[in-house]
Design a protein around this motif. Structure first.
Motif, PDB file in Angstrom:
ATOM      1  N   GLU A   1       0.847  -1.206   0.000  1.00 23.01           N
ATOM      2  CA  GLU A   1       0.000   0.000   0.000  1.00 23.01           C
ATOM      3  C   GLU A   1       0.869   1.238   0.000  1.00 23.01           C
ATOM      4  O   GLU A   1       0.641   2.190  -0.768  1.00 23.01           O
ATOM      5  N   ARG A   2       1.889   1.206   0.871  1.00 21.92           N
ATOM      6  CA  ARG A   2       2.700   2.414   1.089  1.00 21.92           C
ATOM      7  C   ARG A   2       3.564   2.735  -0.127  1.00 21.92           C
ATOM      8  O   ARG A   2       3.582   3.846  -0.622  1.00 21.92           O
ATOM      9  N   THR A   3       4.283   1.748  -0.617  1.00 26.50           N
ATOM     10  CA  THR A   3       5.281   2.026  -1.653  1.00 26.50           C
ATOM     11  C   THR A   3       4.699   1.944  -3.060  1.00 26.50           C
ATOM     12  O   THR A   3       5.035   2.747  -3.933  1.00 26.50           O
ATOM     13  N   PHE A   4       3.807   0.963  -3.251  1.00 30.86           N
ATOM     14  CA  PHE A   4       3.304   0.738  -4.605  1.00 30.86           C
ATOM     15  C   PHE A   4       1.870   1.221  -4.792  1.00 30.86           C
ATOM     16  O   PHE A   4       1.279   1.025  -5.857  1.00 30.86           O
ATOM     17  N   ASP A   5       1.329   1.829  -3.766  1.00 33.23           N
ATOM     18  CA  ASP A   5       0.018   2.454  -3.845  1.00 33.23           C
ATOM     19  C   ASP A   5      -1.050   1.466  -4.343  1.00 33.23           C
ATOM     20  O   ASP A   5      -1.930   1.817  -5.116  1.00 33.23           O
ATOM     21  N   ASN A   6      -0.948   0.190  -3.883  1.00 28.49           N
ATOM     22  CA  ASN A   6      -1.959  -0.801  -4.245  1.00 28.49           C
ATOM     23  C   ASN A   6      -2.699  -1.186  -2.981  1.00 28.49           C
ATOM     24  O   ASN A   6      -2.101  -1.655  -2.017  1.00 28.49           O
ATOM     25  N   HIS A   7      -4.021  -0.959  -3.001  1.00 28.92           N
ATOM     26  CA  HIS A   7      -4.785  -1.181  -1.773  1.00 28.92           C
ATOM     27  C   HIS A   7      -5.745  -2.368  -1.880  1.00 28.92           C
ATOM     28  O   HIS A   7      -6.433  -2.705  -0.924  1.00 28.92           O
ATOM     29  N   ASP A   8      -5.840  -2.934  -3.077  1.00 28.10           N
ATOM     30  CA  ASP A   8      -6.788  -4.035  -3.270  1.00 28.10           C
ATOM     31  C   ASP A   8      -6.128  -5.379  -2.963  1.00 28.10           C
ATOM     32  O   ASP A   8      -4.916  -5.533  -3.118  1.00 28.10           O
ATOM     33  N   ALA A   9      -6.959  -6.324  -2.532  1.00 27.60           N
ATOM     34  CA  ALA A   9      -6.478  -7.697  -2.283  1.00 27.60           C
ATOM     35  C   ALA A   9      -6.987  -8.613  -3.383  1.00 27.60           C
ATOM     36  O   ALA A   9      -8.156  -8.541  -3.759  1.00 27.60           O
ATOM     37  N   LEU A  10      -6.099  -9.460  -3.912  1.00 22.59           N
ATOM     38  CA  LEU A  10      -6.542 -10.471  -4.883  1.00 22.59           C
ATOM     39  C   LEU A  10      -7.416 -11.514  -4.185  1.00 22.59           C
ATOM     40  O   LEU A  10      -8.412 -11.975  -4.705  1.00 22.59           O
ATOM     41  N   MET A  11      -6.978 -11.868  -2.973  1.00 22.05           N
ATOM     42  CA  MET A  11      -7.626 -12.940  -2.251  1.00 22.05           C
ATOM     43  C   MET A  11      -7.642 -12.579  -0.777  1.00 22.05           C
ATOM     44  O   MET A  11      -6.759 -11.868  -0.305  1.00 22.05           O
ATOM     45  N   MET A  12      -8.662 -13.073  -0.078  1.00 21.20           N
ATOM     46  CA  MET A  12      -8.661 -12.939   1.381  1.00 21.20           C
ATOM     47  C   MET A  12      -8.768 -14.326   1.977  1.00 21.20           C
ATOM     48  O   MET A  12      -9.658 -15.096   1.588  1.00 21.20           O
ATOM     49  N   GLN A  13      -7.890 -14.603   2.908  1.00 22.28           N
ATOM     50  CA  GLN A  13      -8.043 -15.839   3.682  1.00 22.28           C
ATOM     51  C   GLN A  13      -8.978 -15.532   4.842  1.00 22.28           C
ATOM     52  O   GLN A  13      -8.826 -14.490   5.497  1.00 22.28           O
ATOM     53  N   VAL A  14      -9.921 -16.403   5.055  1.00 26.35           N
ATOM     54  CA  VAL A  14     -10.962 -16.124   6.053  1.00 26.35           C
ATOM     55  C   VAL A  14     -11.064 -17.297   7.027  1.00 26.35           C
ATOM     56  O   VAL A  14     -11.247 -18.440   6.593  1.00 26.35           O
ATOM     57  N   ASN A  15     -10.913 -17.016   8.307  1.00 21.59           N
ATOM     58  CA  ASN A  15     -11.208 -18.036   9.324  1.00 21.59           C
ATOM     59  C   ASN A  15     -12.600 -17.775   9.871  1.00 21.59           C
ATOM     60  O   ASN A  15     -12.923 -16.643  10.242  1.00 21.59           O
ATOM     61  N   LEU A  16     -13.398 -18.833   9.908  1.00 22.81           N
ATOM     62  CA  LEU A  16     -14.791 -18.688  10.323  1.00 22.81           C
ATOM     63  C   LEU A  16     -14.951 -19.136  11.773  1.00 22.81           C
ATOM     64  O   LEU A  16     -14.122 -19.914  12.277  1.00 22.81           O
ATOM     65  N   LYS A  17     -16.024 -18.661  12.377  1.00 20.13           N
ATOM     66  CA  LYS A  17     -16.325 -19.145  13.739  1.00 20.13           C
ATOM     67  C   LYS A  17     -16.721 -20.617  13.641  1.00 20.13           C
ATOM     68  O   LYS A  17     -17.217 -21.077  12.605  1.00 20.13           O
ATOM     69  N   PRO A  18     -16.507 -21.388  14.711  1.00 16.70           N
ATOM     70  CA  PRO A  18     -16.633 -22.844  14.614  1.00 16.70           C
ATOM     71  C   PRO A  18     -17.994 -23.351  14.161  1.00 16.70           C
ATOM     72  O   PRO A  18     -18.082 -24.346  13.462  1.00 16.70           O
ATOM     73  N   ASP A  19     -19.067 -22.682  14.562  1.00 16.52           N
ATOM     74  CA  ASP A  19     -20.379 -23.263  14.286  1.00 16.52           C
ATOM     75  C   ASP A  19     -20.997 -22.758  12.981  1.00 16.52           C
ATOM     76  O   ASP A  19     -22.202 -22.863  12.769  1.00 16.52           O
TER      77      ASP A  19
END
Lengths: 248, 861
Positions: free
Chosen positions: B672-690
């Motif tokens: 973000e800081r150096t290359f001014d890119n703020h978007d994510a290609l992918m997000m890893q998501v941990n879900l609540k257990p239930d």
């Protein structure tokens, strides 16, 4: 059939056994000679070495010293393989406990040496049936030992011993497991076989009533032949006195 | 019929139940080996099916690092390599398609699509990956194509429709054969089609060109070595590398399974041969008088020796004839029971059948060797009447020495430097000698058990002091061999559970990644990231940025004369990323790398970047574009089996291809800081257990339209199920081996009792009660079981250590030796119970007759 000049000759035979940590001299220089076919007995008290001597004559063991000649053949220096063939073809052995194979029929027990020799089945069968017939057991040829009486089992064992028409038949207390009546029959049989087939039958026994059927008795004591004499009309009591053995 | 055959026949006919037991042992061993081999083949088939659907079946590939094209001549060259089983060429391009009848939409616009096109050789392609369709059928004609759902939607096309390629020149007619099953990522992916490569060549104007070659190597070929050996045979601009599947390590695991099968087969047949040797030795001992009589009347030593060997051969051949069909039946039963864990179906392994037959014959002949030697050494004098003689102390020391020598032989063979050679000598010489060594060591162990444990058992079972000890010592070798025959089941149980627990914990447990993944090819904006992060069922997220950059002031990839190309910069939150993923650190460590990543001064690179590009830890890389450049220090190098799998799920293969060569990881904040890119290609998501995965997917896709959401938990569940299935099979085999051994031992105990009837008769004659005999025989059975379990556990741990070393050396899998306490305890208890149960027929045989019958039966043998 003509027997060789000396059917059994033993010269200076010695044999020791290990018993725990010590060594026991079973034979201390035995000399014995039998030159004519017939029925002979070796008698002696327990531990005298009579069974050991028979084992050596039967090529079941080797002497530590001395010479043994059976049926004209020196056996004390034969290699293992030749000793086996000697037992198979040249002599017959009869044991106190019959030692028949429980899973084989009477005929198969009789013909066992021939089977080991590779004799064809039909030939074996003929040999075996002939012997069983001669010993009055033709009708029991297919029975297993547990279906035979003691006397019948011993006759099967004798038939096995005679399969290859040996010149020498060795019997180790052959009536030890038989009743007196059957024993008498057995001694009579052995005597007649010796005569008819010109066999040298050498029987180890401690019973004077057995030895009276024999031609000559060799008395062994403490590993040596102490004396030998012709039986020649002696009865059991006289024979016992001659041998200085207690009745069983 | 030769005399030895007749003697063998007579010998076998004499004891029909014992004969049945020995044949039964070989039968069960054959059946086990066949069942195990087919089970392992089925598990592998299931693994392959699962992995192929994720990662494809290719072992290696040739690609142009920058998605360029190369000559098709290379394909023929590759096909000629001796290690190659199958190779197929692919061509990537794009086409514009319209309906042949110029169909239009409701607004009157021409229905048109410009999909990515993959030209393949359909007849070969099916070997590389499953072609799953939602509609239609596989292509049959040259001009048949397969559309993905996006292309099908854009064109409003279905199976059977006629399409055309729009191009300069005559249009090319195509027919829609079917619609591919493909993750639907409407806002993410371009439409995609597959068609015959030659048709695409013509349509796209790339005659005789390819963009990749996929390779499947022959069985037994090491892929890494294959790539290393042939990397000089491909042009410098191309890269020959192992596929993702290989790099993920699953083939190594499959190879390790094959190792396991060979080891298990050896163990099983050695077990059968132990039962045979013990049973035949007991028989020889029991029938010594009979053999002595046979020697008296002129049987030679050679005839008696040969008769035992022939008896063993007859037992083994009959056992094999019965056991192989039984094994196939057992396999069917195993498959029926575990079918939900074996999605790949049932596999019959020809190797297993061959091994079963040869192993059976070997078991019978080897098992007969010692009894044959004993029989040939029977003296004719033994016809005069011999009871069992206690073994001389010297025999015990000889047995111990021989056992230690055999065990040491295996340890010596394990010093062979080359892993493949080492495994060969281990499997075919070391393992049998190890097993034989432990079998023989059961005799001294039995001696120790008789000295140390027998007094305790005598007290518990109210036996006269010394009776149990003397009884065991009187026939020590027979008791010891019986214990040895019991050891194999426990050994299999302990070794397989030890290795499996370690594999599950140390390797499978390391395949860790997030519960789910959100993906958008155009990038997930910060606002979208925030929405996802704030969803009520989301526990933690880790965004991943993706940015192609250039490397300045350094010639990378070793390609002379070519300007430094792009590398792929992946931006991530270092702390969250490490918490959610399991990484193998090739160089550096999390402790040293994290601070440098957080402050934006460091980068970590993929392991292949480090090894192939001649850079090392501490080197500087200047990254950026023509406008922005910054220097970073390499602070670590990593790989991740889990990430390898995950990147395939989203079809971001091209990105992964780049990752394998040129991935550089940097802090998201630095991107973000150096290359001014703020978007994510992918997000890893941990879900609540239930949280239900399906509901989560719907909720995310509703909350953030255009973002695709996919469960990672389902993947791990499937991997674990396969692993559990394999362990279930192993445990079944182990307990089957236990039962096999117990059945054999039961009959051996019966034979032992039969051989000692005279002694039991004397015991009864002088006033011993029936109960005394029962407790004595039970005491012996318990001692045998304890000795067998002790030896078996030792052997099992020894095998586990060897297995761990083999896994490390041959399969590259980190496996430790762990003590599986619960399975071991279960095995001990099962063995005790089975042995006690198996001794009941013998007990009945001892207590049923009256004393005179025992005396009479025992005296005459």
């Amino acid at each position: 059939m003509t027997a060789p000049a000396a059917t059994v000759r033993v010269r200076g035979v010695k044999k020791e056994y290990a018993l725990g940590d010590r060594r026991v001299a079973a034979l201390r220089g035995v000399d014995l000679e039998i030159t004519e076919p017939g029925f002979y007995a070796i008698m002696g008290p327990s531990g005298s070495g009579k069974s050991t001597l028979l084992h050596l004559l039967a090529a079941l063991d080797r002497p530590d010293a001395g010479e043994i000649e059976v049926g004209g053949e020196r056996i004390d220096q034969l290699p293992e393989r030749d000793l086996t063939l000697f037992r198979r073809r040249r002599i017959g052995i009869v044991f106190q406990q019959f030692n028949l194979i429980s899973t084989l029929s009477a005929l198969d027990n009789v013909t066992l040496p021939a089977m080991l020799d590779g004799v064809a089945a039909h030939e074996r069968q003929a040999m075996g049936l002939k012997l069983l017939h001669a010993l009055g057991l033709h009708h029991r040829s297919s029975h297993r030992p547990d279906a035979l009486s003691g006397g019948e089992q011993q006759r099967v064992a004798i038939a096995r011993a005679l399969l290859f028409e040996p010149s020498v038949l060795l019997a180790d207390e052959p009536t030890g497991n038989l009743d007196s009546h059957t024993s008498q029959q057995m001694w009579t049989l052995l005597k007649s076989l010796a005569a008819e087939r010109r066999l040298t039958v050498l029987m180890v026994t401690h019973e004077p009533s057995a030895a009276v059927h024999c031609r000559r008795v060799f008395v062994i004591r403490d590993g040596r032949i102490e004396t030998s004499f012709d039986v020649d009309g002696l009865d059991a009591a006289e024979l016992a006195t001659r041998t200085q053995l207690a009745r069983r | 019929m030769p005399p030895s055959w007749r003697l063998a026949r007579n010998w076998l006919a004499g004891k029909p139940w014992r004969l049945a037991m020995m044949i039964g042992a070989v039968t069960l061993a054959c059946a086990l080996v066949v069942a195990v081999s087919c089970a392992v083949a089925s598990v592998r088939q299931s693994l392959d099916k699962g992995l192929t659907s994720f990662l494809g079946a290719a072992d290696a590939r040739i690609i142009h690092p920058f998605n360029g094209r190369f000559s098709v001549d290379l394909l023929e060259t590759v096909r000629a390599w001796p290690e190659v089983a199958l190779a197929t060429g692919r061509l990537g391009s794009s086409l514009t398609l319209v309906h042949a009848d110029q169909r239009r939409n409701a607004e009157g616009e021409l229905l048109r699509s410009t999909p990515n096109a993959l030209g393949v050789e359909f007849e070969n392609e099916v070997e590389f990956r499953p072609m799953e369709l939602v509609e239609g059928q596989s292509p049959r004609e040259a001009n048949d194509i397969l559309l993905d759902p996006i292309a099908a939607e854009e064109l409003k096309a279905k199976a059977g429709d006629a399409l055309e390629v729009q191009r300069f020149g005559e249009p090319i007619a195509l027919r829609v054969a079917g619609v591919l099953q493909r993750p639907r990522l409407p806002a993410v992916q371009r439409p995609f089609i597959e068609l015959d490569r030659h048709v695409l060549e013509e349509a796209a104007g790339h005659t005789n060109e390819l963009t990749s070659i996929l390779i499947i190597v022959k069985d037994g070929v090491d892929v890494m070595r294959f790539c290393e050996a042939h990397k000089g045979d491909v042009p410098e601009t191309l890269s020959l590398e192992p596929s993702d599947r290989i790099r993920a390590g699953f083939d190594r695991q499959a190879d390790a399974s094959r190792l396991g099968f060979i080891v298990a087969s050896m163990l099983t047949f050695m077990s059968a041969s132990f039962i045979i040797v013990t049973a035949m030795t007991t028989s020889v001992a029991q029938r010594q008088r009979e053999m002595a009589v046979t020697r008296c009347v002129g049987a030679s030593r050679g005839q008696l020796f040969a008769s035992q060997i022939l008896a063993g051969l007859i037992i083994s051949i009959v056992g094999a004839i019965l056991g192989i069909p039984l094994g196939i039946g057992l396999t069917g039963l195993l498959y029926w029971y575990y079918s939900d864990m074996l999605p790949g179906g049932l596999a019959i392994a020809p190797l297993g059948l061959e091994l079963a037959l040869l192993g059976a014959i070997a078991a019978g002949v080897i098992g007969a060797l010692y009894p044959a030697w004993l029989a040939s050494h029977v003296s004719p004098l033994q016809a005069m009447g011999v009871q069992a003689r206690p073994p001389r102390r010297r025999s015990l020391f000889i047995a111990l020495g021989l056992a230690l020598a055999l065990i040491t032989l295996q340890l010596l063979l394990f010093q062979i430097p080359d892993p493949s050679q080492r495994f060969f000598w281990y499997a075919y010489v070391g393992l049998p000698s190890l097993q034989a060594g432990y079998f023989i060591v059961a005799v001294p162990v039995m001696f120790i058990a008789a000295i140390l444990i027998a007094p305790l058992l005598e007290a518990i079972m109210r036996l006269p002091a010394g009776m149990l000890r003397q009884s065991v010592l009187a026939t020590l070798f027979r008791h010891g061999f019986t214990a040895g025959a019991l050891m194999v089941g426990i050994a299999i149980l302990v070794s397989s559970w030890s290795n499996a627990q370690s594999l599950l914990n140390d390797w499978l447990g390391k395949i860790k990644f997030a519960d789910a993944f959100a993906y958008r090819a155009m990038g997930i904006t910060p606002q979208q990231q925030k929405i996802i992060n704030e969803l009520p069922f989301v526990e933690q997220t880790c965004p991943l940025a993706y940015l192609p950059v250039r490397v300045f002031d350094r010639q990378i990839f070793g390609i002379r004369g070519i300007a430094p190309p792009n590398v792929t910069l992946f931006g991530f939150d270092p702390d969250r990323f490490l918490a959610m993923n399991s990484l193998d650190w090739y160089a550096g460590s999390p402790e040293s790398a994290l601070p440098r990543l957080r402050d934006g001064s460091g980068v970590i690179v993929a392991d292949r970047f480090l090894t192939t590009q001649q850079v090392q830890l501490g080197d500087k890389l200047k990254l950026g574009s023509s406008r922005v450049q910054k220097e970073y220090e390499i602070v670590g190098s990593v790989s991740s089996a889990g990430l390898d799998i995950v990147t395939q799920l989203f079809g971001i293969r091209s990105q992964y291809t780049e990752m394998s060569i040129s991935a550089v990881f940097i802090a998201f904040s630095e991107v973000e800081r150096t290359f001014d890119n703020h978007d994510a290609l992918m997000m890893q998501v941990n879900l609540k257990p239930d949280v239900d995965d399906e509901q989560a997917t719907k909720a995310v896709e509703k909350a953030v339209p255009g973002v695709s959401f996919r469960s990672g938990r389902a993947i791990m569940k499937e991997i674990n199920e396969i692993a559990v299935g394999a362990m279930a099979v192993n445990t079944t085999v182990a307990f089957a081996a236990l039962i096999l051994a117990s059945l054999g031992v039961g009959n051996i105990i019966l034979a032992n009792i039969h051989g000692r009837r005279y002694e039991y008769g004397v015991l009864r004659a002088v006033g011993g009660q029936r109960g005394l005999l029962v407790r004595l025989i039970l005491g012996e059975a318990v001692l045998i079981a304890l000795a067998g379990a002790t030896v078996g556990t030792s052997l099992g741990l020894h095998l586990a250590a060897i297995g761990a070393a083999n896994y490390r050396d041959l399969a590259g899998l980190p496996v430790r030796v762990v003590v599986p306490w619960l399975p071991t305890l279960s095995g001990w208890l099962a063995l005790l119970a089975l042995t006690v149960l198996a001794s009941w027929p013998g007990i009945r045989a001892a207590i049923k007759p009256n004393p005179s019958a025992l005396l009479a039966g025992g005296r005459h043998g």
